[in-house]
Design a protein around this motif. Structure first.
Motif, PDB file in Angstrom:
ATOM      1  N   LYS A 298     -19.488  14.153   7.236  1.00 31.03           N
ATOM      2  CA  LYS A 298     -20.266  13.343   6.075  1.00 31.03           C
ATOM      3  C   LYS A 298     -21.446  12.618   6.598  1.00 31.03           C
TER       4      LYS A 298
ATOM      5  N   ARG B 277     -11.475   9.364  -8.020  1.00 30.28           N
ATOM      6  CA  ARG B 277     -11.581   8.640  -6.962  1.00 30.28           C
ATOM      7  C   ARG B 277     -10.745   7.958  -6.453  1.00 30.28           C
TER       8      ARG B 277
ATOM      9  N   ARG C 114     -18.716   3.073  10.230  1.00 24.89           N
ATOM     10  CA  ARG C 114     -17.485   3.749  10.004  1.00 24.89           C
ATOM     11  C   ARG C 114     -16.744   4.619  11.369  1.00 24.89           C
TER      12      ARG C 114
ATOM     13  N   GLU D  63      -1.070   4.385   9.984  1.00 26.48           N
ATOM     14  CA  GLU D  63      -2.409   4.119   9.373  1.00 26.48           C
ATOM     15  C   GLU D  63      -2.890   4.755   9.920  1.00 26.48           C
ATOM     16  N   GLY D  64      -2.130   6.037   9.915  1.00 23.79           N
ATOM     17  CA  GLY D  64      -2.844   7.300  11.161  1.00 23.79           C
ATOM     18  C   GLY D  64      -2.455   7.848  11.898  1.00 23.79           C
TER      19      GLY D  64
ATOM     20  N   GLY E  51       3.063  11.537   5.487  1.00 26.76           N
ATOM     21  CA  GLY E  51       2.133  10.692   5.142  1.00 26.76           C
ATOM     22  C   GLY E  51       0.778  11.233   5.233  1.00 26.76           C
ATOM     23  N   SER E  52       0.259  11.961   6.312  1.00 30.05           N
ATOM     24  CA  SER E  52      -1.380  12.498   6.711  1.00 30.05           C
ATOM     25  C   SER E  52      -1.678  12.871   5.816  1.00 30.05           C
TER      26      SER E  52
ATOM     27  N   ASP F 136     -10.826  11.739  11.570  1.00 32.20           N
ATOM     28  CA  ASP F 136     -11.167  11.313  10.485  1.00 32.20           C
ATOM     29  C   ASP F 136     -12.461  11.216  11.440  1.00 32.20           C
TER      30      ASP F 136
ATOM     31  N   CYS G   7      -4.025  -6.337  16.089  1.00 34.41           N
ATOM     32  CA  CYS G   7      -2.734  -6.517  16.415  1.00 34.41           C
ATOM     33  C   CYS G   7      -2.457  -5.505  17.934  1.00 34.41           C
TER      34      CYS G   7
ATOM     35  N   ARG H 278     -14.765  12.930  10.576  1.00 35.88           N
ATOM     36  CA  ARG H 278     -14.938  13.886   8.863  1.00 35.88           C
ATOM     37  C   ARG H 278     -16.211  12.456   8.999  1.00 35.88           C
TER      38      ARG H 278
ATOM     39  N   SER I 298       6.084   0.152   2.802  1.00 39.56           N
ATOM     40  CA  SER I 298       6.245  -0.470   4.129  1.00 39.56           C
ATOM     41  C   SER I 298       6.396  -2.070   3.876  1.00 39.56           C
TER      42      SER I 298
ATOM     43  N   SER J 165      -3.839  14.007   0.241  1.00 37.92           N
ATOM     44  CA  SER J 165      -4.399  14.426  -1.210  1.00 37.92           C
ATOM     45  C   SER J 165      -3.589  15.829  -1.348  1.00 37.92           C
TER      46      SER J 165
ATOM     47  N   ARG K 196      -6.385  -0.610   8.934  1.00 32.85           N
ATOM     48  CA  ARG K 196      -7.199  -0.211  10.600  1.00 32.85           C
ATOM     49  C   ARG K 196      -7.346  -0.999  11.362  1.00 32.85           C
TER      50      ARG K 196
ATOM     51  N   GLN L 182       0.994  -1.259   0.078  1.00 27.97           N
ATOM     52  CA  GLN L 182       0.169  -0.231  -0.172  1.00 27.97           C
ATOM     53  C   GLN L 182       1.260   1.284   0.104  1.00 27.97           C
TER      54      GLN L 182
ATOM     55  N   ALA M 234      -9.814   3.670   0.434  1.00 32.30           N
ATOM     56  CA  ALA M 234     -10.483   3.673   1.700  1.00 32.30           C
ATOM     57  C   ALA M 234     -11.127   2.576   2.537  1.00 32.30           C
TER      58      ALA M 234
ATOM     59  N   ALA N 137     -11.193   7.596  -2.420  1.00 32.60           N
ATOM     60  CA  ALA N 137     -12.409   7.405  -1.867  1.00 32.60           C
ATOM     61  C   ALA N 137     -12.072   6.035  -2.344  1.00 32.60           C
TER      62      ALA N 137
HETATM   63  O1  UCC Z   1       1.153   3.112   4.370  1.00 35.42           O
HETATM   64  C1  UCC Z   1       1.550   3.315   5.469  1.00 35.42           C
HETATM   65  C2  UCC Z   1       1.873   2.573   5.876  1.00 35.42           C
HETATM   66  C3  UCC Z   1       1.495   0.914   5.557  1.00 35.42           C
HETATM   67  C4  UCC Z   1       1.521  -0.354   6.439  1.00 35.42           C
HETATM   68  C5  UCC Z   1       0.105  -0.798   6.501  1.00 35.42           C
HETATM   69  C6  UCC Z   1       0.412  -2.117   7.456  1.00 35.42           C
HETATM   70  C7  UCC Z   1      -0.977  -2.040   8.916  1.00 35.42           C
HETATM   71  C8  UCC Z   1      -0.827  -2.732   9.718  1.00 35.42           C
HETATM   72  C9  UCC Z   1      -0.898  -3.007  10.735  1.00 35.42           C
HETATM   73  C10 UCC Z   1      -0.929  -4.204  11.209  1.00 35.42           C
HETATM   74  C11 UCC Z   1      -0.067  -4.446  12.172  1.00 35.42           C
HETATM   75  S1  UCC Z   1       1.018   4.181   6.121  1.00 35.42           S
HETATM   76  C12 UCC Z   1      -0.217   5.330   4.952  1.00 35.42           C
HETATM   77  C13 UCC Z   1      -0.702   6.442   6.664  1.00 35.42           C
HETATM   78  N1  UCC Z   1      -1.379   7.303   5.795  1.00 35.42           N
HETATM   79  C14 UCC Z   1      -2.607   6.927   5.817  1.00 35.42           C
HETATM   80  O2  UCC Z   1      -3.677   6.485   7.360  1.00 35.42           O
HETATM   81  C15 UCC Z   1      -3.429   8.816   5.437  1.00 35.42           C
HETATM   82  C16 UCC Z   1      -3.967   9.145   6.764  1.00 35.42           C
HETATM   83  N2  UCC Z   1      -4.614  10.140   6.096  1.00 35.42           N
HETATM   84  C17 UCC Z   1      -6.110  10.310   6.343  1.00 35.42           C
HETATM   85  O3  UCC Z   1      -6.635   9.500   6.862  1.00 35.42           O
HETATM   86  C18 UCC Z   1      -6.891  11.368   5.152  1.00 35.42           C
HETATM   87  O4  UCC Z   1      -7.643  11.685   6.245  1.00 35.42           O
HETATM   88  C19 UCC Z   1      -7.283  10.742   4.187  1.00 35.42           C
HETATM   89  C20 UCC Z   1      -5.772  10.677   3.186  1.00 35.42           C
HETATM   90  C21 UCC Z   1      -8.285   9.253   4.207  1.00 35.42           C
HETATM   91  C22 UCC Z   1      -8.238  12.096   3.085  1.00 35.42           C
HETATM   92  O5  UCC Z   1      -7.506  12.901   3.115  1.00 35.42           O
HETATM   93  P1  UCC Z   1      -8.537  14.189   2.116  1.00 35.42           P
HETATM   94  O6  UCC Z   1      -7.947  13.918   0.749  1.00 35.42           O
HETATM   95  O7  UCC Z   1      -8.372  15.045   2.897  1.00 35.42           O
HETATM   96  O8  UCC Z   1      -9.901  13.017   2.502  1.00 35.42           O
HETATM   97  P2  UCC Z   1     -12.023  13.643   2.079  1.00 35.42           P
HETATM   98  O9  UCC Z   1     -11.233  14.414   0.900  1.00 35.42           O
HETATM   99  O10 UCC Z   1     -12.325  14.196   2.856  1.00 35.42           O
HETATM  100  O11 UCC Z   1     -11.849  12.309   1.133  1.00 35.42           O
HETATM  101  C23 UCC Z   1     -12.114  12.014  -0.419  1.00 35.42           C
HETATM  102  C24 UCC Z   1     -13.010  10.846   0.419  1.00 35.42           C
HETATM  103  C25 UCC Z   1     -14.416  11.262   0.525  1.00 35.42           C
HETATM  104  O12 UCC Z   1     -15.191  10.532   0.042  1.00 35.42           O
HETATM  105  P3  UCC Z   1     -16.513  10.854  -1.450  1.00 35.42           P
HETATM  106  O13 UCC Z   1     -16.045  11.777  -2.529  1.00 35.42           O
HETATM  107  O14 UCC Z   1     -17.311   9.425  -1.662  1.00 35.42           O
HETATM  108  O15 UCC Z   1     -17.183  11.467  -0.237  1.00 35.42           O
HETATM  109  C26 UCC Z   1     -14.111   9.993   2.461  1.00 35.42           C
HETATM  110  O16 UCC Z   1     -15.381   9.801   2.334  1.00 35.42           O
HETATM  111  O17 UCC Z   1     -13.006   9.839   0.734  1.00 35.42           O
HETATM  112  C27 UCC Z   1     -13.647   9.017   2.242  1.00 35.42           C
HETATM  113  N3  UCC Z   1     -12.734   9.524   3.171  1.00 35.42           N
HETATM  114  C28 UCC Z   1     -13.307   7.768   3.804  1.00 35.42           C
HETATM  115  N4  UCC Z   1     -14.141   6.526   3.972  1.00 35.42           N
HETATM  116  C29 UCC Z   1     -11.471   9.778   3.462  1.00 35.42           C
HETATM  117  N5  UCC Z   1     -11.325   9.204   4.338  1.00 35.42           N
HETATM  118  C30 UCC Z   1     -12.198   7.752   5.018  1.00 35.42           C
HETATM  119  C31 UCC Z   1     -12.289   6.870   5.755  1.00 35.42           C
HETATM  120  N6  UCC Z   1     -11.496   6.663   6.853  1.00 35.42           N
HETATM  121  N7  UCC Z   1     -13.390   5.880   5.433  1.00 35.42           N
HETATM  122  C32 UCC Z   1     -14.226   6.100   4.741  1.00 35.42           C
END
Ligand code: UCC
Length: 622
Positions: free
Chosen positions: A492, A333, A426, A476-477, A226-227, A485, A352, A488, A255, A230, A346, A218, A339, A336
Motif C-alpha cells: 500500500k 468503508r 503502520r 486480533e490476527g 475470523g481472518s 498485513d 499484554c 499489505r 469477546s 471481507s 493489536r 468488537q 482498521a 478501513a
Molecule cells: O475480534 C476479535 C477478538 C476481540 C478481542 C479483542 C481483545 C484484544 C485484547 C488484547 C489484550 C489482551 S479477534 C478478530 C480477529 N480478526 C482480525 O484481526 C481480522 C484479521 N484480518 C485482517 O486483518 C484482514 O487483513 C482485514 C480484515 C483487516 C482486511 O482484509 P481485506 O478486506 O482483504 O483488506 P483490504 O481490502 O486489503 O483493505 C481494506 C481497507 C484498505 O483501506 P483503503 O481502502 O483505504 O486502501 C486497507 O488499507 O482496510 C485498510 N486496512 C488497514 N489499514 C486493512 N488492514 C489495515 C491495517 N492493519 N491498518 C490500516
C-alpha cells in the motif's frame, strides 16, 4: 522418628512452635510444639504418620510492587518521561495492584461468567452473569483512567507511553479485563478518527466516572471465519425510515459480550434486499447492547464459548435479530474504518504479551531466591540463571519495541509525527503483535518450568498464565494473517514503510556506533540489515508467490533487527548500565535475519511449495 530427622527438625525451626498442616479429622492448619513431636512412641504425631505430613513447605513466590521491581520500565521513563507525577502514579498503582487488583483478577479466573437463558417464569433473558470482581475491575479501570489517560493527552506525545505503562502493570493481575479495555480504547479511537459521529459514546468510553464509563465490544468474527472478514461477513443491515438500521446476522466469536456498546460490520441491503460482496460492501455500525431499560437490543446469546484460556471473559455466539444500530462510517468503508480499532487492539495485545513475560520473569527470579535444590538456592545454579537470563533478554527486547510503538502512536495523536513515524507505526504494529505473541507463549512456558511440578498445579495460579498467553498469537490476527498485513503495508505504501525502517535503523546504529562495548551487536545488526535490503531488492524479480512464502520470516527479521536496534539504542544512553549492554549483545547473537538464511537454504524456491505439500499430506487418507 529417627534421631537424624528429629535433629533436622530442630535445626529448621527457629521457635519452639511450628505450623503444620494436619490432615486428620478436618483440621486444616494446626500449631504443634516440638516437645509434642519429641514425645517417644507417640505414633499419632510421628513425622509422615497419617496425622503429620512434615514441617517443610516450599515458599511461594510473592508478588511485590511490579513497578518498583521493573528496572527497565523505570529506566525507560527516567530517560524519556522523567515526570515525578508519572512516577508517583505508577508507584501508587503498583501498590494497588498487589493490595487489591491481583486478588480481583484471581477471583475472575475462579468465577467465570455464566449464561442464564431464561428467567424462572420461562422468559428469554440471555443474561450474562459475571462475578463482582469483574464489575469492580470495570469501575477501577475508569477511576484509574486506563482508557481515559490515552485521550486526555496530559503528557503530549508521551501520553500513550504513560497510559500503556499502566496497562502493562495492570494486565497480568487484571483477570483479562484488558480485553474489554482494548476494545473500548479501539472504539474511542475509531469514533475520534471518524470525526465524532457519536459524541456521547466517545465521552462515556473515555470517562473516569465509574457510573458513566462504557465498555465496547468488537464483533467481527462470523461463522465463515475470523481472518477473511471481507468475504466471511454475512450480517446484513436494513435501513429504517428514521435513518437507523436493523442488523441481522450471526456473530460467532464476540469477546466481552457484557459490554455496553459494540462496533460491528454489516452489509447494507438495497431496495431489493441485495448486498455488495467483498470489502466494498461492508459498513461500520455502532449499537448499544441493551436498551435504556436493560432489555436486549435484538441480540440473542446463543451460548458462551468454552475456551482453553481467557475464561474470565464472557465470549459468546450472538444472533443479531433486528439489532438497532447506527451507521458510523461511510457506506462501504467498514474495513478501513475498523482498521483503527485493530491497530489499538493489536497494540494492547503487544503490551499484554510483554506484561505476561515480565510478570513471569519477576516471579521466576523471586522464586529462585527461595527455592533450594541440590544443596543451594536456584539463584546460585548458573544453568538456571542462564535460562532466566535468556527470558530476560526476550522480555527486554519486546518491552522496548512495545514502548516504541506506543511512543509512535502518541506522536501521531499529538500531531507531532513525521512521515517516517507514520510509516513505522503502520509497519511495526503487526510486526510487534505477531512477534511478541509468540515470545509470550515461549517465555511463559519456559518460566513455568522453572517452578518444577508446581508450575503445573492449578491453584498456584501459574498454569492460567500459559493458557491466557496462548490467545495472544491467535486473536486480533494470527501470526500468518499479520505477516500478510505486513506485506499489505509494504504494498500500500509502495515500499515507503520499508524505507522508513531502513533509514531509522541505520541512523540509530550510527548514533550508537561510538560505543566499543556495543560494537559486536552493531556489526551484527548492520550485516543483517544489508542482507535484508538485498533480499528486498531482489524480491520484485522473483516468481510470484515467493514473497508470500517469505512473509513470516520477513516479519521475524524486521522484529529481531528492530528490537536489537532498540536494545543498542537504550544501551548507548548515557545512564545505561552494563546489564543494558549485555542484553543488547546477547540479543544480537541469534540469527537476526531468518528471511536471508532461509532464502539461502532455498526455502522460497518455487518447487518448495509442492514439496511442502507432499510432506504435510504424506499418508493422508480421504
Ligand atoms: O475480534 C476479535 C477478538 C476481540 C478481542 C479483542 C481483545 C484484544 C485484547 C488484547 C489484550 C489482551 S479477534 C478478530 C480477529 N480478526 C482480525 O484481526 C481480522 C484479521 N484480518 C485482517 O486483518 C484482514 O487483513 C482485514 C480484515 C483487516 C482486511 O482484509 P481485506 O478486506 O482483504 O483488506 P483490504 O481490502 O486489503 O483493505 C481494506 C481497507 C484498505 O483501506 P483503503 O481502502 O483505504 O486502501 C486497507 O488499507 O482496510 C485498510 N486496512 C488497514 N489499514 C486493512 N488492514 C489495515 C491495517 N492493519 N491498518 C490500516
Amino acid at each position: 522418628m529417627t534421631a537424624a530427622l528429629r535433629m533436622s527438625l530442630q535445626m529448621c525451626c527457629r521457635s519452639n512452635h511450628i505450623a503444620l498442616r494436619m490432615l486428620s479429622r478436618g483440621v486444616a492448619y494446626s500449631s504443634v510444639s516440638l516437645d509434642e513431636l519429641n514425645e517417644p512412641n507417640d505414633h499419632s504425631h510421628a513425622l509422615f504418620s497419617r496425622s503429620v505430613i512434615g514441617n517443610f513447605f516450599q515458599e511461594q513466590p510473592l508478588l511485590t510492587n511490579p513497578f518498583t521491581q521493573d528496572a527497565l520500565l523505570r529506566a525507560y521513563l527516567q530517560r524519556h518521561l522523567p515526570v515525578q507525577e508519572v512516577e508517583g502514579d505508577l508507584l501508587r498503582f503498583g501498590e494497588r495492584i498487589i493490595s487489591e487488583i491481583d486478588a480481583l483478577g484471581r477471583q475472575c479466573e475462579l468465577n467465570p461468567p455464566r449464561l442464564q437463558h431464561f428467567d424462572a417464569w420461562g422468559r428469554r433473558i440471555d443474561s450474562i452473569i459475571t462475578c463482582d470482581a469483574w464489575t469492580r475491575l470495570k469501575h477501577l479501570s475508569a477511576q484509574e483512567g486506563l482508557v481515559a489517560s490515552g485521550y486526555e493527552r496530559n503528557y503530549g506525545e508521551w501520553s500513550r507511553v504513560y497510559q500503556m505503562s499502566k496497562i502493562y502493570l495492570f494486565a497480568p493481575s487484571a483477570g483479562l479485563y484488558t480485553c474489554p479495555l482494548a476494545m473500548t480504547d479501539g472504539a474511542a479511537k475509531v469514533i475520534e478518527s471518524l470525526g465524532m459521529p457519536v459524541r456521547e459514546a466517545f465521552v462515556r468510553l473515555t470517562s473516569r466516572d465509574e457510573q458513566q464509563f462504557w465498555t465496547s465490544g468488537q464483533w467481527m468474527t462470523e461463522r465463515r471465519g475470523g481472518s477473511d472478514v471481507s468475504t466471511g461477513t454475512e450480517t446484513v443491515a436494513r435501513r429504517q425510515q428514521d435513518g437507523w438500521f436493523k442488523l441481522y446476522g450471526f456473530k460467532w466469536f464476540t469477546s466481552a459480550t457484557d459490554a455496553d456498546m459494540t462496533l460491528t460490520l454489516a452489509r447494507i441491503t438495497d431496495a431489493h434486499g441485495r448486498t455488495t460482496p467483498g470489502s466494498r460492501g461492508l459498513s461500520l455500525f455502532l449499537a448499544k447492547v441493551r436498551d435504556s431499560h436493560g432489555s436486549s437490543n435484538g441480540v440473542e446469546v446463543q451460548r458462551l464459548k468454552d475456551k482453553l484460556g481467557t475464561r474470565q471473559v464472557p465470549t459468546a455466539e450472538l444472533l443479531l435479530d433486528g439489532m438497532k444500530a447506527q451507521l458510523v462510517s461511510e457506506e462501504g468503508r467498514g474495513v478501513a474504518s475498523i482498521a483503527n480499532m485493530l491497530t489499538i487492539t493489536r497494540i494492547y495485545n503487544t503490551v499484554c504479551a510483554v506484561a505476561a513475560m515480565r510478570r513471569m520473569t519477576q516471579l521466576c527470579r523471586e522464586y529462585s531466591c527461595k527455592r533450594s535444590v541440590f544443596g543451594k538456592l536456584l539463584k546460585d545454579h548458573s544453568l538456571h540463571v542462564q535460562t532466566l537470563s535468556r527470558l530476560e533478554v526476550e522480555t527486554r527486547a519486546a518491552f522496548l519495541l512495545t514502548m516504541e510503538i506506543c511512543r509512535l502512536l502518541g506522536r501521531e495523536e499529538n500531531r507531532t509525527s513525521t512521515e517516517r513515524d507514520t510509516h513505522l507505526l503502520r509497519l511495526l504494529t503487526p510486526v510487534a503483535k505477531l512477534y511478541t505473541g509468540k515470545q509470550a507463549v515461549g517465555v511463559v512456558s519456559e518460566g513455568l518450568e522453572s517452578f518444577g511440578g508446581q508450575g503445573y498445579i492449578e491453584d498456584t495460579g501459574l498454569p492460567s498464565m500459559l493458557r491466557d498467553a496462548q490467545v495472544l498469537s491467535i486473536w486480533e490476527g494470527t501470526t500468518n494473517v499479520l505477516s500478510l498485513d505486513v506485506l499489505r503495508s509494504i504494498e500500500k505504501s509502495s515500499g515507503s514503510v520499508l524505507q522508513a525502517f531502513f533509514t531509522d535503523v541505520k541512523e540509530r546504529l550510527v548514533a550508537a556506533g561510538s560505543s566499543s562495548a556495543l560494537r559486536p551487536a552493531v556489526s551484527s545488526l548492520q550485516a543483517s540489515l544489508s542482507g535484508l535490503m538485498s533480499f528486498i531488492q531482489t524480491a520484485a524479480t522473483r516468481p510470484s508467490g515467493c514473497l508470500e512464502l517469505a512473509a513470516r520470516d520477513l516479519s521475524y527479521s524486521l522484529a529481531r533487527i528492530y528490537m536489537g536496534t532498540l536494545l543498542v539504542d537504550h544501551a548507548a544512553w548515557e545512564n545505561a548500565t552494563h546489564t543494558d549492554v549485555y542484553a543488547a549483545l546477547r540479543w544480537c547473537e541469534q540469527d537476526l535475519c531468518p528471511v536471508v538464511s532461509r532464502d539461502s537454504a532455498g526455502s522460497y524456491d518455487p518447487h518448495v511449495i509442492d514439496m511442502d505439500k507432499q510432506l504435510v499430506y504424506d499418508g493422508l487418507k480421504r
